[in-house]
Motif scaffolding. Structure first.
Motif, PDB file in Angstrom:
ATOM      1  N   GLY A 142       0.792  -1.217   0.000  1.00 20.30           N
ATOM      2  CA  GLY A 142       0.000   0.000   0.000  1.00 20.30           C
ATOM      3  C   GLY A 142       0.829   1.274   0.000  1.00 20.30           C
ATOM      4  N   GLY A 143       0.170   2.393  -0.342  1.00 19.85           N
ATOM      5  CA  GLY A 143       0.861   3.663  -0.446  1.00 19.85           C
ATOM      6  C   GLY A 143       1.384   4.181   0.884  1.00 19.85           C
ATOM      7  N   GLY A 144       0.672   3.892   1.981  1.00 18.55           N
ATOM      8  CA  GLY A 144       1.116   4.374   3.292  1.00 18.55           C
ATOM      9  C   GLY A 144       2.488   3.866   3.658  1.00 18.55           C
ATOM     10  N   CYS A 145       2.713   2.559   3.460  1.00 18.25           N
ATOM     11  CA  CYS A 145       4.036   2.008   3.776  1.00 18.25           C
ATOM     12  C   CYS A 145       5.035   2.294   2.654  1.00 18.25           C
ATOM     13  N   GLU A 146       4.554   2.365   1.409  1.00 18.05           N
ATOM     14  CA  GLU A 146       5.459   2.690   0.302  1.00 18.05           C
ATOM     15  C   GLU A 146       6.072   4.069   0.500  1.00 18.05           C
ATOM     16  N   ASN A 147       5.293   4.995   1.060  1.00 17.41           N
ATOM     17  CA  ASN A 147       5.795   6.350   1.290  1.00 17.41           C
ATOM     18  C   ASN A 147       6.856   6.416   2.383  1.00 17.41           C
ATOM     19  N   LYS A 148       6.970   5.368   3.197  1.00 21.09           N
ATOM     20  CA  LYS A 148       7.981   5.342   4.257  1.00 21.09           C
ATOM     21  C   LYS A 148       9.253   4.616   3.823  1.00 21.09           C
ATOM     22  N   ASN A 149       9.314   4.159   2.565  1.00 20.32           N
ATOM     23  CA  ASN A 149      10.588   3.680   2.025  1.00 20.32           C
ATOM     24  C   ASN A 149      11.609   4.809   2.117  1.00 20.32           C
ATOM     25  N   ILE A 175      19.422   1.476   9.051  1.00 20.76           N
ATOM     26  CA  ILE A 175      18.205   0.671   9.212  1.00 20.76           C
ATOM     27  C   ILE A 175      17.447   1.090  10.465  1.00 20.76           C
ATOM     28  N   MET A 176      18.163   1.324  11.545  1.00 21.23           N
ATOM     29  CA  MET A 176      17.507   1.785  12.775  1.00 21.23           C
ATOM     30  C   MET A 176      16.827   3.132  12.546  1.00 21.23           C
ATOM     31  N   HIS A 177      17.486   4.009  11.816  1.00 22.00           N
ATOM     32  CA  HIS A 177      16.889   5.309  11.514  1.00 22.00           C
ATOM     33  C   HIS A 177      15.657   5.139  10.624  1.00 22.00           C
ATOM     34  N   ALA A 178      15.698   4.204   9.692  1.00 23.50           N
ATOM     35  CA  ALA A 178      14.558   3.964   8.803  1.00 23.50           C
ATOM     36  C   ALA A 178      13.322   3.563   9.598  1.00 23.50           C
ATOM     37  N   VAL A 179      13.486   2.720  10.606  1.00 23.70           N
ATOM     38  CA  VAL A 179      12.361   2.315  11.456  1.00 23.70           C
ATOM     39  C   VAL A 179      11.863   3.502  12.262  1.00 23.70           C
ATOM     40  N   TYR A 180      12.807   4.289  12.796  1.00 23.35           N
ATOM     41  CA  TYR A 180      12.440   5.464  13.599  1.00 23.35           C
ATOM     42  C   TYR A 180      11.633   6.462  12.773  1.00 23.35           C
ATOM     43  N   GLN A 181      12.083   6.774  11.560  1.00 18.76           N
ATOM     44  CA  GLN A 181      11.411   7.801  10.774  1.00 18.76           C
ATOM     45  C   GLN A 181      10.027   7.359  10.302  1.00 18.76           C
ATOM     46  N   ALA A 182       9.793   6.056  10.234  1.00 15.94           N
ATOM     47  CA  ALA A 182       8.472   5.572   9.813  1.00 15.94           C
ATOM     48  C   ALA A 182       7.418   5.822  10.885  1.00 15.94           C
ATOM     49  N   GLN A 183       7.826   5.816  12.171  1.00 13.34           N
ATOM     50  CA  GLN A 183       6.897   5.975  13.289  1.00 13.34           C
ATOM     51  C   GLN A 183       5.689   5.056  13.072  1.00 13.34           C
ATOM     52  N   GLY A 184       4.482   5.560  13.287  1.00 14.34           N
ATOM     53  CA  GLY A 184       3.288   4.730  13.069  1.00 14.34           C
ATOM     54  C   GLY A 184       2.655   4.965  11.721  1.00 14.34           C
ATOM     55  N   GLY A 186       3.481   4.115   8.719  1.00 11.74           N
ATOM     56  CA  GLY A 186       3.488   3.003   7.770  1.00 11.74           C
ATOM     57  C   GLY A 186       2.719   1.800   8.275  1.00 11.74           C
ATOM     58  N   CYS A 187       1.802   2.018   9.244  1.00 10.65           N
ATOM     59  CA  CYS A 187       1.010   0.938   9.844  1.00 10.65           C
ATOM     60  C   CYS A 187       1.910  -0.089  10.527  1.00 10.65           C
ATOM     61  N   ASN A 273       7.234  -2.278   4.892  1.00 14.36           N
ATOM     62  CA  ASN A 273       5.930  -2.880   4.625  1.00 14.36           C
ATOM     63  C   ASN A 273       5.112  -2.921   5.908  1.00 14.36           C
ATOM     64  N   CYS A 274       3.827  -2.605   5.784  1.00 16.29           N
ATOM     65  CA  CYS A 274       2.931  -2.586   6.941  1.00 16.29           C
ATOM     66  C   CYS A 274       2.677  -4.001   7.466  1.00 16.29           C
ATOM     67  N   TRP A 275       1.930  -4.087   8.570  1.00 14.46           N
ATOM     68  CA  TRP A 275       1.576  -5.403   9.130  1.00 14.46           C
ATOM     69  C   TRP A 275       0.767  -6.218   8.126  1.00 14.46           C
ATOM     70  N   ALA A 276       0.009  -5.533   7.265  1.00 14.96           N
ATOM     71  CA  ALA A 276      -0.787  -6.231   6.241  1.00 14.96           C
ATOM     72  C   ALA A 276       0.142  -6.621   5.092  1.00 14.96           C
ATOM     73  N   PHE A 277       1.011  -7.575   5.394  1.00 12.17           N
ATOM     74  CA  PHE A 277       2.117  -7.981   4.526  1.00 12.17           C
ATOM     75  C   PHE A 277       1.576  -8.966   3.493  1.00 12.17           C
ATOM     76  N   ARG A 278       1.037  -8.407   2.398  1.00 13.04           N
ATOM     77  CA  ARG A 278       0.307  -9.198   1.409  1.00 13.04           C
ATOM     78  C   ARG A 278       1.212  -9.607   0.264  1.00 13.04           C
TER      79      ARG A 278
END
Length: 517
Positions: A142-149, A175-184, A186-187, A273-278
């Motif tokens: 989805g776009g929400g998680c794609e935007n947090k790439n 990688i740690m920074h990538a997770v931090y910047q996504a916050q919530g 990217g679902c 990728n969000c929790w809805a890992f399709r």
């Protein structure tokens, strides 16, 4: 290959509606690690319920079915032109049947093609191999998680982490920074694929390919296996939590790959990728096009054991804010006094009419009047999946979209039209928070990706405006009953999102020192 189109349709439906077993187990592990009574714990319970509901209804897990991306390995001599035509036909059919949301938009005009076809969509990558079977894999991101790439060019200076050099520690910091910047936004809790090396294009491609690995596999490269384990353990110490509510579970999986690079370039590319890992895949018989085997364990074989009660409405506070939650039922239209009585952590249950609005609508309303009276109303950041029959329109999936995209508009629109509540996911910024204070408004965080959970709360479609924007961007007028979401930004200047971001930034700084020699 007479059956190939039908096989592709079945692949799309399964990918959109039924999370595979390895993903479900990861969600279950996350639930076991989280306090069930906290906001994050109950969000995970809602997620588990939504997974089961989507499977039972054979409807999209999340309303944002993303940009369908196929990776196809074919034997030498296979007719890739005919296979592409069959995939196109399957995509059109799946869109018509409400298994995919029409997501293909002209980048210059904003026009939606309506069938998910257009220049560049869907994405299909063909590769030949020396096996005698066709391997087709599909990911709906989805776009929400794609935007947090995010992509980093080393060496780099990273917020909270200092210098990231061209070594394993520099990669770790990225990688740690990538997770931090996504916050919530990217679902979360989510999954990440990481590509080390390549150029700017192939680095992202390698990162996305990592998402096709099984969640529970072990990286054959010892250094990368250690790094994957490190990231999965320590990203969950950042305190971001599911939906960015704070908590113990921020990341559910991490997969890393590496390729050669130019001497002058060192890219670290992260696909979130969000929790809805399709994602799903099939082996296809090349003569008939019939499915021979599914490449990921069927989701129906892993139970989510979700509580059937309304999880969101049981929420208690967790994370940086410690005030106790309460449940408040609000009938639309809502008064300023009712809104001023709400605080961060309260659970609001909406009854009455609400209106969807995303990017196209917000841009339009800045310079035009609304088609209806919005005073005291609720705007829902949502691009639903809709189906029409002789009885009218029906909502097939309706979870929240990422709200931060509307930050340039939201505060002005709140005050201009008298809107009292905004529902979305991931929170909004300081401009919106100031408008909530001045005008008397509130931001309500729904559970991202829970498209079936919220669709059941929508009892009727009262009407629609701006269909010329396309189904996801149109303004749908929806009658709801029992639509529950959590106050995360109130009219008193409080923002759970700002609190969690500040808290996680402080925790991120703990990972500044070298780990890998």
């Amino acid at each position: 290959m007479k059956l190939f189109e039908e096989s592709m349709y079945r692949l799309i439906v399964e990918t959109s509606t039924n999370l595979p077993g390895d993903v479900r187990r990861a969600v279950n592990r996350g639930r076991a690690s989280e306090d069930a009574a906290t906001r994050a714990g109950l969000a995970l319970t809602t997620i588990a319920q939504n997974i089961e509901m989507a499977e039972q209804e054979v409807s999209p897990i999340c309303q944002d079915t993303g940009m369908p991306t196929f990776i196809v390995h074919t034997p030498v001599g296979a007719n890739q032109i005919e296979m592409k035509k069959a995939i196109y036909s399957a995509v059109i059919r799946a869109t018509k049947d409400g298994k995919l949301r029409p997501n293909s938009v002209d980048s210059l005009t904003g026009a939606n093609s309506g069938d998910n076809l257009g220049p560049g969509t869907p994405v299909i990558h063909f590769e030949q191999w020396e096996q005698d079977k066709v391997d087709v894999r599909l990911i709906l991101k989805g776009g929400g998680c794609e935007n947090k790439n995010i992509q980093y060019s080393l060496p780099a200076e990273l917020e909270g982490l200092g210098k990231a050099g061209r070594d394993l520690d520099g990669i770790r910091k990225c990688i740690m920074h990538a997770v931090y910047q996504a916050q919530g936004q990217g679902c979360s809790a989510g999954f990440i694929g990481v590509g080390i090396g390549g150029d700017r294009t192939t680095g992202y491609e390698l990162a996305k390919h990592q998402l096709f690995r099984h969640v529970e596999d072990v990286n054959p490269n010892e250094d990368l296996a250690k790094l994957e384990d490190y990231i999965l353990e320590n990203a969950n110490k950042l305190g971001i939590g599911t939906m960015g509510f704070g908590g113990e579970v921020t990341l559910l999986g991490c997969k890393i790959g590496a390729m050669n690079r130019l001497p002058a370039s060192f890219f670290v590319s992260v696909a979130y990728n969000c929790w809805a890992f399709r994602r799903q895949g099939v082996l296809v018989e090349p003569e008939t096009g019939e499915i021979m085997d599914w490449l990921y364990e069927a989701g129906s074989e892993v139970q989510m054991n979700a509580n059937s009660e309304t999880a969101v409405s049981q929420a208690e506070d967790s994370g940086p804010s410690d005030s106790k939650s309460r449940e408040v039922v609000l009938q639309t239209p809502i008064s300023e006094g009712q809104i001023r009585s709400l605080r961060v952590g309260d659970v609001v249950v909406i009854q009455g009419e609400m209106h969807t609005g995303r990017d196209a609508l917000h841009k339009y309303l800045m310079d035009h009047d609304a088609p209806i009276d919005l005073n005291g109303s609720v705007i829902y950041h949502c691009g639903p999946v809709m189906m029409q029959d002789e009885e009218g329109w029906h909502v097939k999936a309706a979870g929240p979209t990422t709200s931060i995209r509307e930050e340039p508009y939201q505060g002005d629109i709140l005050k201009k039209f008298g809107i009292r509540a905004v529902i979305g996911k991931g929170g909004m910024g300081p401009k919106t928070l100031q408008a909530l204070q001045e005008h008397g408004g509130v931001y309500l965080n729904a559970i991202g990706g829970a498209a079936q959970y919220y669709a059941r709360c929508i009892k009727k479609v009262n009407g629609v405006d701006f269909m010329e924007f396309g189904i996801p961007e149109a303004m749908w007028h929806l009658e709801v009953d029992g639509f529950a979401a959590i106050v995360t930004m109130d009219s008193h200047g409080n923002s759970l999102h700002a609190d969690v971001s500040k808290d996680s930034a402080e925790k991120l700084a703990m990972f500044k020192e070298p780990v890998f020699s």
